[in-house]
Design a protein around this motif. Structure first.
Motif, PDB file in Angstrom:
ATOM      1  N   THR A 146       0.916   7.037  -0.847  1.00 18.87           N
ATOM      2  CA  THR A 146       1.543   7.173  -2.153  1.00 18.87           C
ATOM      3  C   THR A 146       0.493   7.618  -3.172  1.00 18.87           C
ATOM      4  O   THR A 146      -0.715   7.496  -2.946  1.00 18.87           O
ATOM      5  CB  THR A 146       2.186   5.850  -2.590  1.00 18.87           C
ATOM      6  OG1 THR A 146       1.196   4.818  -2.532  1.00 18.87           O
ATOM      7  CG2 THR A 146       3.362   5.487  -1.691  1.00 18.87           C
ATOM      8  N   ASP A 147       0.965   8.126  -4.306  1.00 18.83           N
ATOM      9  CA  ASP A 147       0.053   8.642  -5.323  1.00 18.83           C
ATOM     10  C   ASP A 147      -0.976   7.612  -5.767  1.00 18.83           C
ATOM     11  O   ASP A 147      -2.132   7.960  -6.004  1.00 18.83           O
ATOM     12  CB  ASP A 147       0.846   9.128  -6.544  1.00 18.83           C
ATOM     13  CG  ASP A 147       1.600  10.421  -6.280  1.00 18.83           C
ATOM     14  OD1 ASP A 147       1.412  11.042  -5.208  1.00 18.83           O
ATOM     15  OD2 ASP A 147       2.389  10.827  -7.163  1.00 18.83           O
ATOM     16  N   ASP A 148      -0.567   6.360  -5.888  1.00 15.65           N
ATOM     17  CA  ASP A 148      -1.501   5.335  -6.353  1.00 15.65           C
ATOM     18  C   ASP A 148      -2.620   5.043  -5.343  1.00 15.65           C
ATOM     19  O   ASP A 148      -3.632   4.445  -5.697  1.00 15.65           O
ATOM     20  CB  ASP A 148      -0.764   4.039  -6.708  1.00 15.65           C
ATOM     21  CG  ASP A 148      -0.035   3.421  -5.529  1.00 15.65           C
ATOM     22  OD1 ASP A 148       0.669   4.150  -4.797  1.00 15.65           O
ATOM     23  OD2 ASP A 148      -0.169   2.202  -5.323  1.00 15.65           O
ATOM     24  N   LYS A 149      -2.471   5.488  -4.117  1.00 13.83           N
ATOM     25  CA  LYS A 149      -3.487   5.275  -3.078  1.00 13.83           C
ATOM     26  C   LYS A 149      -4.382   6.507  -2.875  1.00 13.83           C
ATOM     27  O   LYS A 149      -5.317   6.474  -2.075  1.00 13.83           O
ATOM     28  CB  LYS A 149      -2.828   4.921  -1.738  1.00 13.83           C
ATOM     29  CG  LYS A 149      -1.902   3.729  -1.783  1.00 13.83           C
ATOM     30  CD  LYS A 149      -2.663   2.453  -1.904  1.00 13.83           C
ATOM     31  CE  LYS A 149      -1.694   1.283  -1.804  1.00 13.83           C
ATOM     32  NZ  LYS A 149      -2.217   0.053  -2.296  1.00 13.83           N
ATOM     33  N   PHE A 150      -4.087   7.594  -3.584  1.00 20.03           N
ATOM     34  CA  PHE A 150      -4.870   8.821  -3.418  1.00 20.03           C
ATOM     35  C   PHE A 150      -6.307   8.582  -3.902  1.00 20.03           C
ATOM     36  O   PHE A 150      -6.514   8.038  -4.981  1.00 20.03           O
ATOM     37  CB  PHE A 150      -4.235   9.970  -4.204  1.00 20.03           C
ATOM     38  CG  PHE A 150      -4.796  11.312  -3.854  1.00 20.03           C
ATOM     39  CD1 PHE A 150      -4.241  12.059  -2.836  1.00 20.03           C
ATOM     40  CD2 PHE A 150      -5.901  11.816  -4.524  1.00 20.03           C
ATOM     41  CE1 PHE A 150      -4.761  13.299  -2.493  1.00 20.03           C
ATOM     42  CE2 PHE A 150      -6.428  13.044  -4.194  1.00 20.03           C
ATOM     43  CZ  PHE A 150      -5.865  13.788  -3.174  1.00 20.03           C
ATOM     44  N   PRO A 151      -7.312   9.017  -3.129  1.00 26.52           N
ATOM     45  CA  PRO A 151      -8.714   8.718  -3.468  1.00 26.52           C
ATOM     46  C   PRO A 151      -9.318   9.656  -4.512  1.00 26.52           C
ATOM     47  O   PRO A 151     -10.375  10.261  -4.322  1.00 26.52           O
ATOM     48  CB  PRO A 151      -9.415   8.872  -2.111  1.00 26.52           C
ATOM     49  CG  PRO A 151      -8.622   9.913  -1.407  1.00 26.52           C
ATOM     50  CD  PRO A 151      -7.193   9.659  -1.824  1.00 26.52           C
ATOM     51  N   ARG A 152      -8.652   9.754  -5.628  1.00 23.94           N
ATOM     52  CA  ARG A 152      -9.080  10.671  -6.700  1.00 23.94           C
ATOM     53  C   ARG A 152     -10.525  10.410  -7.137  1.00 23.94           C
ATOM     54  O   ARG A 152     -11.320  11.354  -7.250  1.00 23.94           O
ATOM     55  CB  ARG A 152      -8.139  10.547  -7.884  1.00 23.94           C
ATOM     56  CG  ARG A 152      -8.576  11.396  -9.079  1.00 23.94           C
ATOM     57  CD  ARG A 152      -7.615  11.292 -10.213  1.00 23.94           C
ATOM     58  NE  ARG A 152      -6.635  12.354 -10.023  1.00 23.94           N
ATOM     59  CZ  ARG A 152      -5.515  12.451 -10.694  1.00 23.94           C
ATOM     60  NH1 ARG A 152      -5.185  11.548 -11.577  1.00 23.94           N
ATOM     61  NH2 ARG A 152      -4.701  13.457 -10.493  1.00 23.94           N
ATOM     62  N   ALA A 153     -10.876   9.159  -7.376  1.00 22.78           N
ATOM     63  CA  ALA A 153     -12.226   8.840  -7.867  1.00 22.78           C
ATOM     64  C   ALA A 153     -13.304   9.243  -6.860  1.00 22.78           C
ATOM     65  O   ALA A 153     -14.332   9.813  -7.241  1.00 22.78           O
ATOM     66  CB  ALA A 153     -12.333   7.354  -8.195  1.00 22.78           C
ATOM     67  N   ALA A 154     -13.079   8.987  -5.590  1.00 18.17           N
ATOM     68  CA  ALA A 154     -14.068   9.346  -4.562  1.00 18.17           C
ATOM     69  C   ALA A 154     -14.259  10.858  -4.494  1.00 18.17           C
ATOM     70  O   ALA A 154     -15.387  11.342  -4.309  1.00 18.17           O
ATOM     71  CB  ALA A 154     -13.635   8.807  -3.203  1.00 18.17           C
ATOM     72  N   LEU A 155     -13.186  11.604  -4.660  1.00 17.59           N
ATOM     73  CA  LEU A 155     -13.271  13.063  -4.632  1.00 17.59           C
ATOM     74  C   LEU A 155     -13.941  13.596  -5.896  1.00 17.59           C
ATOM     75  O   LEU A 155     -14.728  14.548  -5.837  1.00 17.59           O
ATOM     76  CB  LEU A 155     -11.889  13.676  -4.441  1.00 17.59           C
ATOM     77  CG  LEU A 155     -11.277  13.408  -3.059  1.00 17.59           C
ATOM     78  CD1 LEU A 155      -9.783  13.658  -3.065  1.00 17.59           C
ATOM     79  CD2 LEU A 155     -11.973  14.238  -1.995  1.00 17.59           C
ATOM     80  N   GLU A 156     -13.664  12.966  -7.031  1.00 12.29           N
ATOM     81  CA  GLU A 156     -14.319  13.375  -8.277  1.00 12.29           C
ATOM     82  C   GLU A 156     -15.824  13.156  -8.199  1.00 12.29           C
ATOM     83  O   GLU A 156     -16.601  13.980  -8.694  1.00 12.29           O
ATOM     84  CB  GLU A 156     -13.729  12.620  -9.468  1.00 12.29           C
ATOM     85  CG  GLU A 156     -12.352  13.127  -9.854  1.00 12.29           C
ATOM     86  CD  GLU A 156     -11.701  12.327 -10.974  1.00 12.29           C
ATOM     87  OE1 GLU A 156     -12.270  11.289 -11.411  1.00 12.29           O
ATOM     88  OE2 GLU A 156     -10.610  12.732 -11.405  1.00 12.29           O
ATOM     89  N   GLU A 157     -16.254  12.082  -7.545  1.00 12.92           N
ATOM     90  CA  GLU A 157     -17.691  11.833  -7.367  1.00 12.92           C
ATOM     91  C   GLU A 157     -18.361  12.953  -6.585  1.00 12.92           C
ATOM     92  O   GLU A 157     -19.545  13.223  -6.755  1.00 12.92           O
ATOM     93  CB  GLU A 157     -17.913  10.513  -6.636  1.00 12.92           C
ATOM     94  CG  GLU A 157     -17.671   9.287  -7.462  1.00 12.92           C
ATOM     95  CD  GLU A 157     -17.850   8.006  -6.665  1.00 12.92           C
ATOM     96  OE1 GLU A 157     -18.491   8.027  -5.589  1.00 12.92           O
ATOM     97  OE2 GLU A 157     -17.340   6.975  -7.133  1.00 12.92           O
ATOM     98  N   LYS A 158     -17.598  13.615  -5.730  1.00 14.46           N
ATOM     99  CA  LYS A 158     -18.127  14.712  -4.912  1.00 14.46           C
ATOM    100  C   LYS A 158     -17.915  16.079  -5.562  1.00 14.46           C
ATOM    101  O   LYS A 158     -18.198  17.109  -4.961  1.00 14.46           O
ATOM    102  CB  LYS A 158     -17.485  14.695  -3.519  1.00 14.46           C
ATOM    103  CG  LYS A 158     -17.795  13.430  -2.751  1.00 14.46           C
ATOM    104  CD  LYS A 158     -19.301  13.279  -2.538  1.00 14.46           C
ATOM    105  CE  LYS A 158     -19.616  12.012  -1.794  1.00 14.46           C
ATOM    106  NZ  LYS A 158     -21.048  11.792  -1.647  1.00 14.46           N
ATOM    107  N   GLY A 159     -17.370  16.073  -6.783  1.00 18.70           N
ATOM    108  CA  GLY A 159     -17.235  17.325  -7.517  1.00 18.70           C
ATOM    109  C   GLY A 159     -15.912  18.043  -7.358  1.00 18.70           C
ATOM    110  O   GLY A 159     -15.839  19.257  -7.575  1.00 18.70           O
ATOM    111  N   TYR A 160     -14.849  17.296  -7.021  1.00 16.38           N
ATOM    112  CA  TYR A 160     -13.534  17.917  -6.847  1.00 16.38           C
ATOM    113  C   TYR A 160     -12.484  17.209  -7.679  1.00 16.38           C
ATOM    114  O   TYR A 160     -12.363  15.987  -7.645  1.00 16.38           O
ATOM    115  CB  TYR A 160     -13.106  17.884  -5.371  1.00 16.38           C
ATOM    116  CG  TYR A 160     -13.844  18.893  -4.532  1.00 16.38           C
ATOM    117  CD1 TYR A 160     -13.302  20.155  -4.299  1.00 16.38           C
ATOM    118  CD2 TYR A 160     -15.099  18.607  -4.010  1.00 16.38           C
ATOM    119  CE1 TYR A 160     -13.984  21.090  -3.555  1.00 16.38           C
ATOM    120  CE2 TYR A 160     -15.791  19.542  -3.253  1.00 16.38           C
ATOM    121  CZ  TYR A 160     -15.230  20.783  -3.035  1.00 16.38           C
ATOM    122  OH  TYR A 160     -15.916  21.710  -2.304  1.00 16.38           O
TER     123      TYR A 160
END
Length: 169
Positions: free
Chosen positions: A38-52
């Protein structure tokens, strides 16, 4: 622009694989299918740390699509579209965004199962709606890339075990 696609078959299970691959591939845009979260489980923060940065349409257990974009590329949030406009569908199978003037569409095509089934009829309706929407999108965006898991296998060489799929589309 380097664009790639990946059916991750559960982003929760393959999150670190995706992050590691992004670190070595130099991909600018990555389209994902079969997120299975679900959207609330998407790893947005981890991907942002990698520049995405990321845009996604998640769904528990099944389906789900996403687009990851390397920092520095321009994405107008007003161009992001979830699902096929005008096609009522609870399944999360399409997401689109415009990245540096290129319309990017990540799609997870339905598996139709056997001809004559409800799933096959749904797949044909979905494909017709996608076709019509893509035609409209191409008129607006001359640079368009449709990426994804097509779930279309017209020849035996298109599947791992042709006997298992005999009579199905």
């Amino acid at each position: 622009m380097k664009i790639a696609t990946w059916n991750v078959n559960s982003l929760k299970v393959r999150e670190q694989h995706v992050i590691d691959w992004l670190g070595t591939s130099q991909t600018d845009v990555l389209c994902l299918q079969e997120l299975k979260l679900t959207d609330d489980k998407f790893p947005r923060a981890a991907l942002e740390e990698k520049g995405y940065r990321s845009w996604f349409a998640g769904q528990k257990t099944y389906n789900g699509v996403g687009i990851l974009v390397r920092d520095g590329l321009n994405v107008d949030p007003s161009t992001v579209v979830r699902n096929i406009p005008g096609f009522e569908d609870p399944q999360q199978r399409v997401i689109a965004a415009t990245v540096d003037g290129v319309r990017i569409i990540s799609a997870y095509f339905p598996n139709g199962q056997a001809p004559g089934t409800d799933k096959f009829a749904y797949k044909l309706r979905w494909l017709a709606a996608l076709h019509d929407w893509i035609a409209r999108e191409m008129a607006l965006y001359p640079k368009l890339a449709l990426l994804g898991d097509y779930n279309i296998a017209p020849e035996d060489r298109d599947v791992h075990d042709p006997k298992a799929w005999e009579g199905q589309n």
